[in-house]
Design an enzyme around this catalytic site. Structure first.
Site, mmCIF file in Angstrom:
data_model
loop_
_atom_site.group_PDB
_atom_site.id
_atom_site.type_symbol
_atom_site.label_atom_id
_atom_site.label_comp_id
_atom_site.label_asym_id
_atom_site.label_seq_id
_atom_site.Cartn_x
_atom_site.Cartn_y
_atom_site.Cartn_z
ATOM 1 N N GLU A 153 95.435 11.406 79.617
ATOM 2 C CA GLU A 153 95.512 12.385 79.345
ATOM 3 C C GLU A 153 95.059 13.446 78.382
ATOM 4 O O GLU A 153 93.939 12.528 77.573
ATOM 5 C CB GLU A 153 96.868 13.357 78.195
ATOM 6 C CG GLU A 153 97.031 12.157 76.747
ATOM 7 C CD GLU A 153 98.681 12.415 76.240
ATOM 8 O OE1 GLU A 153 99.379 13.543 75.312
ATOM 9 O OE2 GLU A 153 99.066 11.385 75.862
ATOM 10 N N LYS A 155 92.572 14.878 75.159
ATOM 11 C CA LYS A 155 92.572 15.013 74.094
ATOM 12 C C LYS A 155 92.193 16.131 73.415
ATOM 13 O O LYS A 155 90.976 16.840 73.353
ATOM 14 C CB LYS A 155 91.338 13.853 73.286
ATOM 15 C CG LYS A 155 91.550 13.633 72.093
ATOM 16 C CD LYS A 155 90.471 12.298 71.412
ATOM 17 C CE LYS A 155 90.685 12.488 70.134
ATOM 18 N NZ LYS A 155 90.081 13.345 68.859
ATOM 19 N N ASP A 157 90.902 19.181 71.251
ATOM 20 C CA ASP A 157 90.763 18.918 69.887
ATOM 21 C C ASP A 157 91.214 20.327 69.307
ATOM 22 O O ASP A 157 91.004 22.048 69.532
ATOM 23 C CB ASP A 157 89.437 20.344 70.015
ATOM 24 C CG ASP A 157 88.099 19.681 69.408
ATOM 25 O OD1 ASP A 157 88.515 18.728 67.855
ATOM 26 O OD2 ASP A 157 87.267 20.375 69.551
ATOM 27 N N TYR A 265 102.830 15.675 72.426
ATOM 28 C CA TYR A 265 102.937 14.330 73.438
ATOM 29 C C TYR A 265 102.928 12.617 72.304
ATOM 30 O O TYR A 265 102.784 11.582 73.583
ATOM 31 C CB TYR A 265 100.884 13.627 73.583
ATOM 32 C CG TYR A 265 99.980 14.520 71.975
ATOM 33 C CD1 TYR A 265 99.892 13.328 71.141
ATOM 34 C CD2 TYR A 265 99.181 15.613 71.929
ATOM 35 C CE1 TYR A 265 98.736 13.642 69.698
ATOM 36 C CE2 TYR A 265 98.721 15.770 70.482
ATOM 37 C CZ TYR A 265 98.503 14.651 69.619
ATOM 38 O OH TYR A 265 97.801 15.161 68.739
ATOM 39 N N LYS A 353 85.612 9.748 74.840
ATOM 40 C CA LYS A 353 85.531 10.562 74.175
ATOM 41 C C LYS A 353 83.738 11.561 74.890
ATOM 42 O O LYS A 353 83.574 11.203 76.217
ATOM 43 C CB LYS A 353 83.925 10.206 72.658
ATOM 44 C CG LYS A 353 84.640 10.402 71.686
ATOM 45 C CD LYS A 353 85.820 11.207 71.256
ATOM 46 C CE LYS A 353 86.640 11.548 70.219
ATOM 47 N NZ LYS A 353 85.670 11.333 68.947
ATOM 48 N N CYS A 447 62.450 5.191 44.697
ATOM 49 C CA CYS A 447 63.611 5.924 44.695
ATOM 50 C C CYS A 447 62.996 7.152 44.525
ATOM 51 O O CYS A 447 63.146 7.379 43.442
ATOM 52 C CB CYS A 447 64.893 5.557 43.893
ATOM 53 S SG CYS A 447 66.377 6.472 43.752
ATOM 54 N N CYS A 450 65.327 7.649 40.646
ATOM 55 C CA CYS A 450 65.367 6.948 40.005
ATOM 56 C C CYS A 450 63.802 6.947 39.499
ATOM 57 O O CYS A 450 63.531 6.140 38.431
ATOM 58 C CB CYS A 450 66.403 6.164 39.111
ATOM 59 S SG CYS A 450 66.231 4.964 40.618
ATOM 60 N N CYS A 471 67.580 1.761 46.763
ATOM 61 C CA CYS A 471 67.097 1.335 45.469
ATOM 62 C C CYS A 471 67.603 0.770 44.619
ATOM 63 O O CYS A 471 68.508 0.053 44.948
ATOM 64 C CB CYS A 471 67.625 2.662 45.054
ATOM 65 S SG CYS A 471 67.585 3.575 42.720
ATOM 66 N N CYS A 477 70.266 4.379 38.230
ATOM 67 C CA CYS A 477 70.129 5.132 39.569
ATOM 68 C C CYS A 477 71.319 6.176 38.881
ATOM 69 O O CYS A 477 72.694 6.108 39.696
ATOM 70 C CB CYS A 477 69.986 4.366 40.109
ATOM 71 S SG CYS A 477 69.973 6.247 42.139
HETATM 72 S S1 IVH Z 1 97.325 10.310 70.167
HETATM 73 C C1 IVH Z 1 98.984 7.294 67.877
HETATM 74 N N1 IVH Z 1 97.409 12.249 72.448
HETATM 75 O O1 IVH Z 1 93.292 12.964 68.388
HETATM 76 C C2 IVH Z 1 98.436 7.602 68.853
HETATM 77 N N2 IVH Z 1 96.371 12.225 69.229
HETATM 78 O O2 IVH Z 1 92.203 11.117 67.119
HETATM 79 C C3 IVH Z 1 98.590 9.306 67.885
HETATM 80 N N3 IVH Z 1 94.332 14.010 69.938
HETATM 81 O O3 IVH Z 1 94.860 12.314 64.797
HETATM 82 C C4 IVH Z 1 97.919 10.072 68.741
HETATM 83 N N4 IVH Z 1 95.260 14.886 71.995
HETATM 84 O O4 IVH Z 1 95.672 14.729 66.290
HETATM 85 C C5 IVH Z 1 97.390 10.984 70.669
HETATM 86 N N5 IVH Z 1 96.449 13.682 73.659
HETATM 87 C C6 IVH Z 1 96.596 13.086 72.836
HETATM 88 C C7 IVH Z 1 95.713 14.190 71.400
HETATM 89 C C8 IVH Z 1 95.939 13.477 70.160
HETATM 90 C C9 IVH Z 1 94.298 14.744 70.117
HETATM 91 C C10 IVH Z 1 94.244 14.159 68.291
HETATM 92 C C11 IVH Z 1 95.329 14.005 67.176
HETATM 93 C C12 IVH Z 1 95.378 12.343 66.544
HETATM 94 C C13 IVH Z 1 93.029 12.616 66.708
HETATM 95 C C14 IVH Z 1 93.430 10.780 66.702
#
Ligand code: IVH
Length: 816
Positions: A153, A155, A157, A265, A353, A447, A450, A471, A477
């Protein structure tokens, strides 16, 4: 709960068991748009709404017999919020929006998450995805043919949130915070349309904490920013910041006006789960009226996950909201349970990512920052540029070799890249745009803070120079001292509120704080000064903030062992390592004793050099130097004789195998040098305590050496002792460990286990409070021997350590 107002209108005689579509009962001015209301009408309507909503609540909570549909109920709450947002002066003491845990006036209350809110590990390329799937299979000991499905699914933002429902009613919402404790944003979340006040359906659990992401759509974000700009208000850098800023408003009425959306989710505490798969639970969320992502899919293998990733990536800009990757999760909840977590992230999920976004800008300067462990880090000062929606003006240049390799010069035009939440970096120089006059960057060898010498030590094991210049000033320092203080008080270490970077810099510069112990005497020293010189008398402070600071310091005189060890800021000792050490030693005294023992037993440089001679191997090297040292006198004598070479001497006396003799002959110029080195290596062999430390699972030589290096420095030990005068380190209580008859025992697993993989066995043992070691010693309590166990089993038998079969171990630990 009756409304004492003459204008309260009777609730419309709605059906007693309403259809979900039953119309909203009308308020006195329901026909009017909120913008058309005047004060008098608004006041009347708020009174009516307060009474009406209170009655519905009573009908629902006390009598279990709702009078109106959920949609109608939600519509009333929304209308109430909208009017309150326009007429804040008219908000009633009995306002329905205040009933669910409104935020205290001076900030948000804290909420301890009943189940921690986790973060996710990252995958950056296809190989990482294959590795993830492989590691899950390995952990679960599934063979290639066994089915294993994943959900995939987007992710989102946005801002993660935990929304708690009890008997289907929204009761509380909290931000993630540090994962353990978040902020109470109930009043704010109550204003978000996408989050229902009540869940619908017959299978809603008594308690369920729905977790997901609050976000803002791209169009809504653009419109909000335009409106903000028109009104001369702050504009937001990106939708994520806009969502976060809108949610964290002390005045929830502002949140009510912001177009926030939500995807559910995952979940936290839950009384009964509605399904046994991830996809099943999310489907149940949708059936209860929670928004879920329509693009969620179930995939059978890594290739399918990657195909899904590509497909979403291609549609990314058309989704209408920002995403920064794809999240994959193991679908079967039984598997999720077994996989558990490592540190703060589950083993059963990963975030894949999207590629980094890049931009071009000018490098104005290179600044050298000095970190907690003395590392000199070059930072690029850039002409501000927007990269993937965020304005970047600093970027990392990694280290001096990287600057040289990329030939990065001040004044250059450079490519900057940023991926997700990682620090932006300078990728390369656009050389065509280099100004006529420029000079290669010269990395300082002193450094900048210092003035102490800054060196790149050579690793005795590899013979390589460290990439990081450090350093040598230690606590002399100021930069290192300040960074250590900042680390000590940071959120995942001792966590002292009100002592931020700014205060530490200031207090340090004034001589008020030099080392962690000073934090705890600050209040006392401050009180001893004339009142007009006290901190509270400073500009920009004031009594209250100083009082608060002193209180938060007092609250942290008891420090859990894991946080304390982490807070010391020892190189290579991150949070997980600190926890591993805390779990292994449980008290600070035992930890210290072990490390001090290791200090005495730390192998010498000569030993390290010997055992790391290329092509020799640990065992051969050890027996070689022992043999040479034992015959040192004979060898010295013979070395003087005609034609004696290292090789003839060693093979002649049969001290080492011929191949090893060759290796040693190549490594040492002359026999006397070799003999001397062997004697030194023999004297400097690691002691039992050192070996014990490196044998702890998850520790190893790098961490052990760093611990030893820290405890060998007198100034560290002094600072530590001073600190221990002020604080109490509380014994480690494993958060997840349950009392069991193996808690505190040291276990070694060997051979092939039948019911679970090695990692799962280890994770389970640790949950039961046992310590898992990688090699057998006198201190081992049990060796669990699977099929084809080899040398560890033999060693256990020699030492008389109890050996258990896998079945016996399972029985001892109370079954699977
Ligand atoms: S699952 C144990 N699903 O990503 C798993 N997280 O980097 C819990 N996030 O803190 C997260 N979309 O805020 C999950 N489809 C998705 C998500 C998601 C965004 C965020 C979430 C989490 C962060 C982790």
């Amino acid at each position: 709960m009756s409304a004492e107002t003459s204008s309260s209108a009777p609730i419309s005689p709605a059906a007693s068991s309403p259809a979900p579509s039953s119309p909203a009962p009308s308020s006195p001015h329901a026909a009017l748009d909120v913008s058309a209301l005047d004060d008098v009408r608004a006041n009347e309507e708020l009174a009516w709404l307060a009474a009406s909503i209170a009655k519905h609540d009573a009908a629902y909570f006390n009598d279990d017999a709702p009078h109106i549909s959920d949609a109608a109920y939600d519509a009333l709450k929304r209308r109430n919020s909208a009017i309150e947002a326009r007429f804040p002066a008219l908000i009633r003491a009995d306002s329905p929006s205040k009933r669910v845990g409104a935020a205290p006036a001076e900030g948000f209350g804290k909420v301890t998450h009943p189940v921690p809110m986790l973060s996710l590990g990252n995958a950056f390329d296809d190989q990482d995805v294959h590795d993830f799937v492989t590691s899950v299979r390995r952990f679960l000991t599934l063979d290639a043919a066994a089915p294993l499905t994943f959900t995939a699914e987007p992710k989102i933002d946005g801002v993660s949130i935990a929304v708690r429902y009890e008997r289907g009613r929204f009761v509380q919402a909290a931000t993630r915070g540090d994962g353990q404790v978040g902020e109470n944003v109930t009043a704010n979340v109550a204003t978000i349309d996408a989050i229902p006040a009540k869940l619908k359906g017959k299978d809603v659990p008594d308690v369920i904490e729905v977790r997901g992401e609050i976000y803002m759509g791209d169009d809504d974000f653009a419109a909000l920013n335009a409106a903000q700009a028109d009104a001369g208000q702050k504009v937001f850098a990106n939708p994520r910041n806009a969502a976060a800023g809108s949610l964290r408003q002390l005045d929830a009425k502002i949140t009510a006006t912001r177009p926030l959306r939500f995807f559910a989710y995952t979940w936290g505490e839950v009384s009964t789960l509605p399904a046994d798969t991830q996809a099943g639970v999310v489907a149940a969320f949708a059936s209860w009226g929670l928004p879920t992502n329509p693009d969620m899919a179930v995939c059978e293998d890594a290739d399918a996950l990657i195909a899904y990733y590509r497909a979403i990536e291609a549609r990314r800009s058309a989704l209408g909201y920002d995403i920064d990757g794809i999240v994959y999760k193991v679908d079967a909840l039984a598997y999720q349970d077994r996989l558990g977590l490592r540190s703060r992230a589950p083993r059963w999920a990963i975030a894949h990512k999207f590629a980094a976004e890049q931009a071009i800008t000018t490098l104005n300067a290179i600044e050298i920052q000095v970190g907690r462990t003395g590392a000199l880090t070059p930072v690029a000062k850039l002409a501000p540029v927007t990269v993937g929606g965020v304005v970047v003006s600093n970027a990392t240049l990694h280290n001096e070799d990287e600057i040289a390799r990329k030939d990065i010069r001040v004044g250059d035009t450079v490519v900057v890249q940023r991926a997700g939440d990682v620090i932006p970096q300078v990728v390369q120089v656009v050389t065509e745009k280099r100004p006529g006059e420029s000079a290669a960057f010269v990395f300082p060898t002193r450094c900048p803070v210092c003035g102490s010498e800054a060196v790149r030590p050579v690793d005795v094991k590899t013979g390589d120079q460290d990439v990081v210049r450090r350093c040598t000033g230690g606590l002399i320092c100021p930069a290192q001292a300040k960074e250590r203080l900042k680390h000590f008080v940071s959120r995942n270490a001792v966590e002292i509120d009100g002592l931020g970077d700014k205060q530490i810099d200031l207090f340090y510069d004034e001589g008020l704080l030099r080392q962690p112990a000073d934090i705890y005497t600050l209040a006392e020293r401050d009180a001893a000064r004339p009142s007009d010189e006290r901190l509270a008398a400073r500009k920009g402070y004031g009594n209250r903030s100083i009082e608060k600071l002193f209180t938060s310091i007092e609250e942290r005189r008891k420090i859990p062992l894991d946080r304390f060890i982490f807070g010391l800021g020892i190189r290579h000792v991150g949070e997980q390592t600190a926890r591993d050490l805390a779990a292994a030693y449980t008290s600070f005294a035992r930890f210290r004793e072990a490390v001090e023992g290791a200090v005495a037993g730390m192998p010498s440089a000569a030993y390290e050099r010997f055992v790391h001679l290329p092509g020799l191997g640990l065992k051969t090297a050890e027996s070689a130097f022992k043999a040479i040292a034992a015959s040192a006198e004979d060898l010295q004598r013979l070395a003087g004789s005609e034609g004696a070479t290292i090789e003839t001497l060693l093979t002649g006396l049969k001290l080492v195998p011929p191949k090893a003799a060759g290796t040693l002959a190549r490594a040492f110029d002359e026999a006397p040098v070799l003999i001397e080195a062997a004697c030194e290596a023999a004297r400097g062999a690691p002691g039992a305590d050192y070996i014990e430390l490196t044998n702890l699972d998850g520790i190893g030589a790098t961490v052990s050496d760093a611990l030893v290096a820290f405890f060998r420095e007198a100034h560290n030990v002094e600072a530590l002792d001073a600190l221990l005068e002020q604080v109490e380190v509380t014994p480690f209580a494993a958060r997840t460990a349950v009392a069991s008859n193996v808690s505190g025992k040291t276990v070694v697993f060997t051979g092939t286990l039948q019911t679970m993989g090695r990692s799962e066995a280890k994770a389970r043992a640790e949950r039961l409070g046992a310590k898992v070691a990688s090699s057998v010693s006198k201190k081992t309590d049990y060796v669990v021997a699977g099929a084809d166990a080899g040398s560890k089993l033999t060693k256990a038998e020699q030492l008389g350590v109890e050996v258990l079969s896998e079945d016996a171990w399972t029985a001892l630990t109370g079954g699977a």
